[in-house]
Design a protein around this motif. Structure first.
Motif, mmCIF file in Angstrom:
data_model
loop_
_atom_site.group_PDB
_atom_site.id
_atom_site.type_symbol
_atom_site.label_atom_id
_atom_site.label_comp_id
_atom_site.label_asym_id
_atom_site.label_seq_id
_atom_site.Cartn_x
_atom_site.Cartn_y
_atom_site.Cartn_z
ATOM 1 N N UNK A 6 0.844 -1.205 0.000
ATOM 2 C CA UNK A 6 0.000 0.000 0.000
ATOM 3 C C UNK A 6 0.877 1.251 0.000
ATOM 4 N N UNK A 7 1.932 1.207 0.805
ATOM 5 C CA UNK A 7 2.830 2.365 0.849
ATOM 6 C C UNK A 7 3.545 2.545 -0.475
ATOM 7 N N UNK A 9 2.264 1.791 -3.341
ATOM 8 C CA UNK A 9 1.274 2.370 -4.257
ATOM 9 C C UNK A 9 1.134 3.869 -4.016
ATOM 10 N N UNK A 10 1.254 4.261 -2.753
ATOM 11 C CA UNK A 10 1.204 5.701 -2.460
ATOM 12 C C UNK A 10 2.363 6.410 -3.154
ATOM 13 N N UNK A 12 3.758 5.469 -5.793
ATOM 14 C CA UNK A 12 3.517 5.413 -7.244
ATOM 15 C C UNK A 12 2.220 6.112 -7.651
ATOM 16 N N UNK A 13 1.594 6.829 -6.713
ATOM 17 C CA UNK A 13 0.275 7.411 -7.001
ATOM 18 C C UNK A 13 0.305 8.268 -8.259
ATOM 19 N N UNK A 14 1.374 9.045 -8.429
ATOM 20 C CA UNK A 14 1.527 9.791 -9.678
ATOM 21 C C UNK A 14 2.669 9.138 -10.452
ATOM 22 N N UNK A 15 2.313 8.194 -11.294
ATOM 23 C CA UNK A 15 3.333 7.357 -11.964
ATOM 24 C C UNK A 15 4.210 8.170 -12.894
ATOM 25 N N UNK A 17 5.297 11.089 -12.472
ATOM 26 C CA UNK A 17 6.303 11.805 -11.693
ATOM 27 C C UNK A 17 7.461 10.888 -11.308
ATOM 28 N N UNK A 81 4.710 12.405 1.425
ATOM 29 C CA UNK A 81 4.055 11.086 1.397
ATOM 30 C C UNK A 81 3.987 10.489 2.794
ATOM 31 N N UNK B 98 -7.700 7.800 -5.821
ATOM 32 C CA UNK B 98 -7.445 6.444 -6.327
ATOM 33 C C UNK B 98 -6.658 5.622 -5.306
ATOM 34 N N UNK B 99 -5.755 6.295 -4.603
ATOM 35 C CA UNK B 99 -4.856 5.569 -3.717
ATOM 36 C C UNK B 99 -5.466 5.328 -2.325
#
Lengths: 238, 296
Positions: A6-7, A9-10, A12-15, A17, A81, B98-99
């Protein structure tokens, strides 16, 4: 593991970037390198001389273009983050592990982009003009493994360095972060001095290991930064 | 010990400044608690400590009677979007939306979609470009969407217009009705938020000034006006009423008191020609903030 992912993915939230920007940075390095050689060609005439083309094997663009961006990614991950991860119920340890995995991805994409760039460089006969961007001395003149590993550990060191200072700031505030920075700087200078006083031994290692000596040193720095950020994140607050 | 959040001897100092001083509190599970008090009384610090965003100088916090430390299963029962929440500068609203659901197995997608629509949150906008009200709206979406067992709302209405605040109150009741959980909300709009609250905690100078169920808290504040001499006499005879604030104009005085009004006390006030009226909860919180009262 789910909590760690999950962390990640956080992170990678703005891929675009964290995964796309290295591609654009290298593209800009190629464009600028070609432009500079085009200007030289305009003045000296085409085709460019062998001497000019070979001199571009000393091009440091690929090495020096991305670190600023990567350090900022590390700082943002460790500060912004981190704050959002805690807000969304993540533990500090899982945040660190997920973010470190994200760093591995960014570094791998950065290094892979460079390898693809090297392939394109060969396909285009050095960008149609004879300029060397990825096929350079410091990365073994087309040594794919050295290029990949060298850029991977450089990216990791930059990301982890940014994360270390971001985490130190979260854990200790501005003043003590500056003191930590100074201490790390002094330690680095001490190591350099130690190397200088053992020049013969260092040169022997250089002969034996070649460019891999530098790669190993950068990898050790990256590992030290990661370990430091792990130690600091346990005290970090929002 | 009651399930919920237990705060045991919690103290937080920054250098010489003590923000919270030996707090002992229990936030019962499954209720909406109001965390009230003037600016700088330690409301946000208390929420930060309860959600482990920061560490106490002394004392501890238990979730359902357990310390949670680095236990991820306990941590994911918490959601605390701060009033000045930091977001990555590169994040757009849609990135965050989304996250966020991936962090909570209990995520309420229907509420999220409805709230985004009702607050007219622009998904393609970078979070740092949002207005103050839109940032509050995003925080509300995340907090209510999470359906976390322990949800903290830190002045959630900042920058929201009256219509949007009404939407928030309505959705809070709806979400809580669908899944009762522990919600702790700090607010300065006390009377506006009061109908939502079941328990109130008032902090003053880092200490608990009052903790009571809402209806009890609302009945405790009195404003008494009349002759200063008669008022002093009445206060001497009714020591269960603690004077919080006093305004004097010539021979007359107006005091705000804390304490339950008994029939005998009311009759004694009438005899002394004192006018007794209830103080609003907002007035009581303000009076507590201007006094040195500390809960027993």
């Amino acid at each position: 593991m789910t909590h760690v992912l999950r962390s990640m993915r956080l992170y990678l939230a703005n891929r675009y970037f964290v995964l796309g920007v290295p591609f654009f940075i290298f593209a800009v390095v190629v464009v600028l390198s070609v432009a500079i050689l085009a200007i030289i060609g305009t003045m000296q005439g085409f085709p460019l001389s062998e001497e000019v083309r070979e001199s571009t094997r000393n091009n440091f663009g690929v090495l020096f273009s991305a670190p600023g961006f990567l350090v900022s990614v590390g700082v943002y991950a460790a500060t912004r983050n981190f704050a959002l991860a805690l807000a969304l119920g993540v533990t500090r340890r899982n945040f660190w592990a997920g973010t470190a995995l994200g760093f591995v991805l960014t570094s791998a994409v950065t290094a892979t982009t460079a390898v693809v760039g090297l392939g394109l460089e060969y396909l285009t006969n050095h960008w149609f003009i004879g300029v060397h961007v990825f096929d350079v001395h410091m990365f073994g003149n087309g040594d794919v493994t050295l290029l990949f590993v060298g850029l991977f550990v450089t990216a990791m060191a930059c990301l982890a360095g940014g994360a270390l200072f971001g985490t130190l700031f979260r854990a200790y505030g501005t003043v003590r972060t500056v003191m930590w920075g100074a201490a790390i700087g002094v330690a680095a200078l001490a190591l350099l001095a130690l190397a200088a006083t053992n020049e013969a031994r260092v040169l022997a290692w250089q002969d034996a290991w070649g460019e891999w000596l530098s790669v190993s040193v950068v990898a050790a720095v990256a590992a030290a930064f990661l370990a430091g950020s792990y130690a600091a994140v346990r005290r970090a607050t929002v | 010990m009651t399930a919920g959040i237990s705060v045991i001897g919690l103290t937080k100092t920054y250098g010489d400044h003590t923000v919270l001083d030996d707090l002992h509190l229990t936030f019962e599970a499954g209720k909406i608690h109001g965390l009230l008090g003037a600016n700088g009384t330690g409301k946000t610090t208390l929420m930060s400590l309860m959600s482990r965003h920061t560490f106490p100088t002394r004392g501890s916090v238990l979730l359902d009677d357990r310390e949670f430390g680095e236990d991820p299963r306990q941590a994911q029962r918490l959601c605390f979007i701060r009033e000045n929440q930091l977001y990555n500068d590169a994040f757009k609203v849609r990135d965050v939306l989304r996250i966020a659901p991936t962090f909570y197995p209990t995520w309420d997608a229907a509420t999220t979609t409805r709230l985004v629509d009702r607050f007219r949150l622009p998904p393609a906008t970078v979070v740092k470009k949002l207005s103050r009200g839109q940032r509050s709206a995003l925080a509300i979406v995340l907090a209510l969407g999470s359906r976390a067992d322990f949800t903290f709302l830190d002045e959630p209405y900042l920058g929201l217009d009256p219509g949007a605040r009404e939407t928030f109150y309505e959705e809070l009741i709806r979400s809580y009705g669908a899944q009762p959980r522990t919600i702790i909300m700090s607010t300065h709009l006390v009377d506006e938020a009061a109908p939502l609250l079941e328990e109130v905690v008032v902090l003053n100078q880092g200490r608990v000034a009052l903790q009571a169920p809402l209806d009890e808290a609302e009945s405790l504040g009195l404003t008494i006006n009349g002759s200063a001499v008669a008022l002093d006499g009445w206060l001497r005879d009714h020591t269960s009423h603690q004077e919080l604030t006093r305004r004097t104009l010539g021979p007359t005085a107006t005091v705000t008191t804390l304490g339950p009004l008994t029939e005998a006390a009311r009759q004694a006030a009438e005899t002394a020609r004192l006018r007794v009226s209830p103080t609003s909860l907002q007035g009581l919180v303000a009076a507590l903030g201007n006094s040195n009262h500390e809960a027993a």
